[in-house]
Motif scaffolding. Structure first.
Motif, PDB file in Angstrom:
ATOM      1  N   PHE A 171      -5.434  -1.802  -2.481  1.00 15.93           N
ATOM      2  CA  PHE A 171      -6.183  -0.715  -2.472  1.00 15.93           C
ATOM      3  C   PHE A 171      -7.423   0.571  -0.743  1.00 15.93           C
ATOM      4  O   PHE A 171      -7.311   1.949  -1.074  1.00 15.93           O
ATOM      5  CB  PHE A 171      -6.731  -0.841  -3.638  1.00 15.93           C
ATOM      6  CG  PHE A 171      -6.240  -0.690  -4.978  1.00 15.93           C
ATOM      7  CD1 PHE A 171      -6.493   0.453  -5.936  1.00 15.93           C
ATOM      8  CD2 PHE A 171      -5.411  -1.969  -5.476  1.00 15.93           C
ATOM      9  CE1 PHE A 171      -5.383   0.517  -7.331  1.00 15.93           C
ATOM     10  CE2 PHE A 171      -4.649  -1.837  -6.607  1.00 15.93           C
ATOM     11  CZ  PHE A 171      -4.916  -0.593  -7.240  1.00 15.93           C
ATOM     12  N   ARG A 172      -7.462  -0.539  -0.393  1.00 15.15           N
ATOM     13  CA  ARG A 172      -7.796   0.262   0.707  1.00 15.15           C
ATOM     14  C   ARG A 172      -7.313   0.957   1.349  1.00 15.15           C
ATOM     15  O   ARG A 172      -7.611   2.096   1.920  1.00 15.15           O
ATOM     16  CB  ARG A 172      -9.304  -0.604   1.391  1.00 15.15           C
ATOM     17  CG  ARG A 172      -9.935  -0.570   2.348  1.00 15.15           C
ATOM     18  CD  ARG A 172     -11.131   0.005   2.142  1.00 15.15           C
ATOM     19  NE  ARG A 172     -12.376   0.396   3.414  1.00 15.15           N
ATOM     20  CZ  ARG A 172     -12.709   1.647   3.380  1.00 15.15           C
ATOM     21  NH1 ARG A 172     -12.292   2.393   2.325  1.00 15.15           N
ATOM     22  NH2 ARG A 172     -13.851   1.085   4.582  1.00 15.15           N
ATOM     23  N   MET A 173      -6.240   0.168   1.843  1.00 14.22           N
ATOM     24  CA  MET A 173      -5.403   1.046   3.143  1.00 14.22           C
ATOM     25  C   MET A 173      -4.367   2.499   2.448  1.00 14.22           C
ATOM     26  O   MET A 173      -4.007   3.289   2.862  1.00 14.22           O
ATOM     27  CB  MET A 173      -3.979  -0.273   3.037  1.00 14.22           C
ATOM     28  CG  MET A 173      -4.237  -0.936   4.286  1.00 14.22           C
ATOM     29  SD  MET A 173      -3.490  -2.263   4.414  1.00 14.22           S
ATOM     30  CE  MET A 173      -3.872  -3.545   3.615  1.00 14.22           C
ATOM     31  N   ALA A 174      -4.191   2.021   0.744  1.00 14.78           N
ATOM     32  CA  ALA A 174      -3.467   2.439   0.463  1.00 14.78           C
ATOM     33  C   ALA A 174      -4.692   4.765  -0.010  1.00 14.78           C
ATOM     34  O   ALA A 174      -3.665   5.808  -0.256  1.00 14.78           O
ATOM     35  CB  ALA A 174      -2.837   2.113  -1.100  1.00 14.78           C
TER      36      ALA A 174
ATOM     37  N   ALA B  45       0.763  -1.160  -0.034  1.00 13.70           N
ATOM     38  CA  ALA B  45      -0.184  -0.006  -0.192  1.00 13.70           C
ATOM     39  C   ALA B  45       0.849   1.005   0.278  1.00 13.70           C
ATOM     40  O   ALA B  45       1.025   2.045  -0.599  1.00 13.70           O
ATOM     41  CB  ALA B  45      -1.034   0.186   0.874  1.00 13.70           C
ATOM     42  N   ASP B  46       1.674   0.918   0.598  1.00 12.56           N
ATOM     43  CA  ASP B  46       2.731   2.459   0.541  1.00 12.56           C
ATOM     44  C   ASP B  46       3.529   2.270  -0.844  1.00 12.56           C
ATOM     45  O   ASP B  46       3.667   3.682  -0.417  1.00 12.56           O
ATOM     46  CB  ASP B  46       3.975   1.785   1.756  1.00 12.56           C
ATOM     47  CG  ASP B  46       3.717   2.951   3.053  1.00 12.56           C
ATOM     48  OD1 ASP B  46       2.780   3.190   3.665  1.00 12.56           O
ATOM     49  OD2 ASP B  46       4.156   1.808   4.256  1.00 12.56           O
ATOM     50  N   GLY B  47       3.832   1.470  -1.064  1.00 15.29           N
ATOM     51  CA  GLY B  47       4.624   1.462  -2.588  1.00 15.29           C
ATOM     52  C   GLY B  47       3.701   1.818  -3.921  1.00 15.29           C
ATOM     53  O   GLY B  47       3.778   2.446  -4.507  1.00 15.29           O
TER      54      GLY B  47
ATOM     55  N   ASN C 288     -17.761  -0.920  -1.925  1.00 11.27           N
ATOM     56  CA  ASN C 288     -18.317  -1.594  -3.088  1.00 11.27           C
ATOM     57  C   ASN C 288     -17.607  -1.326  -4.226  1.00 11.27           C
ATOM     58  O   ASN C 288     -17.569  -2.339  -5.183  1.00 11.27           O
ATOM     59  CB  ASN C 288     -19.896  -0.810  -2.866  1.00 11.27           C
ATOM     60  CG  ASN C 288     -19.975   0.675  -2.609  1.00 11.27           C
ATOM     61  OD1 ASN C 288     -19.292   0.750  -2.430  1.00 11.27           O
ATOM     62  ND2 ASN C 288     -20.320   1.144  -3.833  1.00 11.27           N
ATOM     63  N   VAL C 289     -17.233  -0.201  -4.322  1.00  8.76           N
ATOM     64  CA  VAL C 289     -15.747   0.378  -5.800  1.00  8.76           C
ATOM     65  C   VAL C 289     -15.219  -0.819  -6.030  1.00  8.76           C
ATOM     66  O   VAL C 289     -14.952  -1.531  -6.810  1.00  8.76           O
ATOM     67  CB  VAL C 289     -15.237   1.354  -5.608  1.00  8.76           C
ATOM     68  CG1 VAL C 289     -14.614   1.765  -6.897  1.00  8.76           C
ATOM     69  CG2 VAL C 289     -16.541   2.370  -5.142  1.00  8.76           C
ATOM     70  N   LEU C 290     -14.538  -1.344  -4.421  1.00  6.81           N
ATOM     71  CA  LEU C 290     -13.883  -2.404  -5.516  1.00  6.81           C
ATOM     72  C   LEU C 290     -13.319  -3.502  -5.369  1.00  6.81           C
ATOM     73  O   LEU C 290     -13.278  -4.765  -6.277  1.00  6.81           O
ATOM     74  CB  LEU C 290     -12.395  -2.427  -3.834  1.00  6.81           C
ATOM     75  CG  LEU C 290     -11.850  -1.373  -3.621  1.00  6.81           C
ATOM     76  CD1 LEU C 290     -10.270  -1.526  -2.269  1.00  6.81           C
ATOM     77  CD2 LEU C 290     -10.151  -1.425  -4.624  1.00  6.81           C
TER      78      LEU C 290
ATOM     79  N   VAL D 108      -8.236 -11.964  -5.069  1.00  9.85           N
ATOM     80  CA  VAL D 108      -9.128 -10.783  -4.075  1.00  9.85           C
ATOM     81  C   VAL D 108      -9.133  -9.933  -2.943  1.00  9.85           C
ATOM     82  O   VAL D 108      -9.138  -8.349  -3.230  1.00  9.85           O
ATOM     83  CB  VAL D 108     -10.453 -11.623  -4.350  1.00  9.85           C
ATOM     84  CG1 VAL D 108     -11.591 -10.596  -3.899  1.00  9.85           C
ATOM     85  CG2 VAL D 108     -10.677 -12.247  -5.897  1.00  9.85           C
ATOM     86  N   ILE D 109      -8.704 -10.557  -2.420  1.00 11.41           N
ATOM     87  CA  ILE D 109      -9.185 -10.248  -0.689  1.00 11.41           C
ATOM     88  C   ILE D 109      -7.674  -9.136  -0.625  1.00 11.41           C
ATOM     89  O   ILE D 109      -7.545  -8.537  -0.122  1.00 11.41           O
ATOM     90  CB  ILE D 109      -9.230 -11.550   0.083  1.00 11.41           C
ATOM     91  CG1 ILE D 109     -10.136 -12.016   0.277  1.00 11.41           C
ATOM     92  CG2 ILE D 109      -8.863 -10.412   0.998  1.00 11.41           C
ATOM     93  CD1 ILE D 109     -11.130 -11.163   0.229  1.00 11.41           C
ATOM     94  N   SER D 110      -5.958  -9.519  -0.880  1.00  9.59           N
ATOM     95  CA  SER D 110      -5.265  -8.540  -1.261  1.00  9.59           C
ATOM     96  C   SER D 110      -5.486  -6.865  -2.003  1.00  9.59           C
ATOM     97  O   SER D 110      -5.019  -6.312  -1.288  1.00  9.59           O
ATOM     98  CB  SER D 110      -4.375  -9.495  -1.505  1.00  9.59           C
ATOM     99  OG  SER D 110      -3.827 -10.097  -2.020  1.00  9.59           O
ATOM    100  N   PHE D 111      -6.298  -7.366  -3.082  1.00  9.10           N
ATOM    101  CA  PHE D 111      -6.283  -6.568  -4.298  1.00  9.10           C
ATOM    102  C   PHE D 111      -7.341  -5.124  -3.118  1.00  9.10           C
ATOM    103  O   PHE D 111      -7.069  -4.235  -3.426  1.00  9.10           O
ATOM    104  CB  PHE D 111      -7.210  -6.905  -4.896  1.00  9.10           C
ATOM    105  CG  PHE D 111      -7.591  -5.598  -6.062  1.00  9.10           C
ATOM    106  CD1 PHE D 111      -6.691  -4.661  -6.050  1.00  9.10           C
ATOM    107  CD2 PHE D 111      -8.915  -5.430  -6.242  1.00  9.10           C
ATOM    108  CE1 PHE D 111      -7.080  -3.519  -7.265  1.00  9.10           C
ATOM    109  CE2 PHE D 111      -9.345  -4.546  -6.901  1.00  9.10           C
ATOM    110  CZ  PHE D 111      -8.690  -4.056  -7.182  1.00  9.10           C
TER     111      PHE D 111
END
Length: 87
Positions: free
Chosen positions: A45-48, A8-10, A54-56, A38-41
C-alpha cells in the motif's frame, strides 16, 4: 521487479478500475498468499498509493486481517485510506 512491486502495480490498476480499499486489501491478500502479513500489507500500500506509515499501522487493525488486538471495521478501514485512494 519484486513480488511486492508486482502486487503494488496490480493494486494501482485495480484502483483505476474502481476498486475501493476493502477490495484492494483482499486482492493483496489473494495475490501474496502465504507471503501476506503486516509488513507486506504496509509495503504494497505504501508503494502503490504512498500512504503514510502511521496510517497503515492503524489500518493493519482491520478486522478481516485477523491479526488480533483492537480491530477496525470495513467502514473505518475504507475511511482511513480514502484520502490516498481518491482522484
Amino acid at each position: 521487479m519484486s513480488d511486492l512491486e508486482n502486487v503494488a502495480d496490480g493494486l494501482r490498476v485495480a484502483h483505476a478500475e474502481g476498486k475501493g480499499a476493502v477490495e484492494l486489501a483482499v486482492l493483496s491478500m489473494d495475490k501474496l498468499g502465504s507471503g501476506f502479513g503486516v509488513i507486506s500489507f504496509i509495503a504494497v500500500f505504501r508503494m502503490a498509493f504512498d500512504v503514510p506509515i502511521n496510517v497503515l499501522q492503524r489500518a493493519q487493525a482491520w478486522e478481516r486481517f485477523g491479526w488480533g488486538g483492537a480491530q477496525i471495521s470495513d467502514e473505518e478501514f475504507s475511511g482511513l485510506l480514502a484520502p490516498w485512494l481518491t482522484g
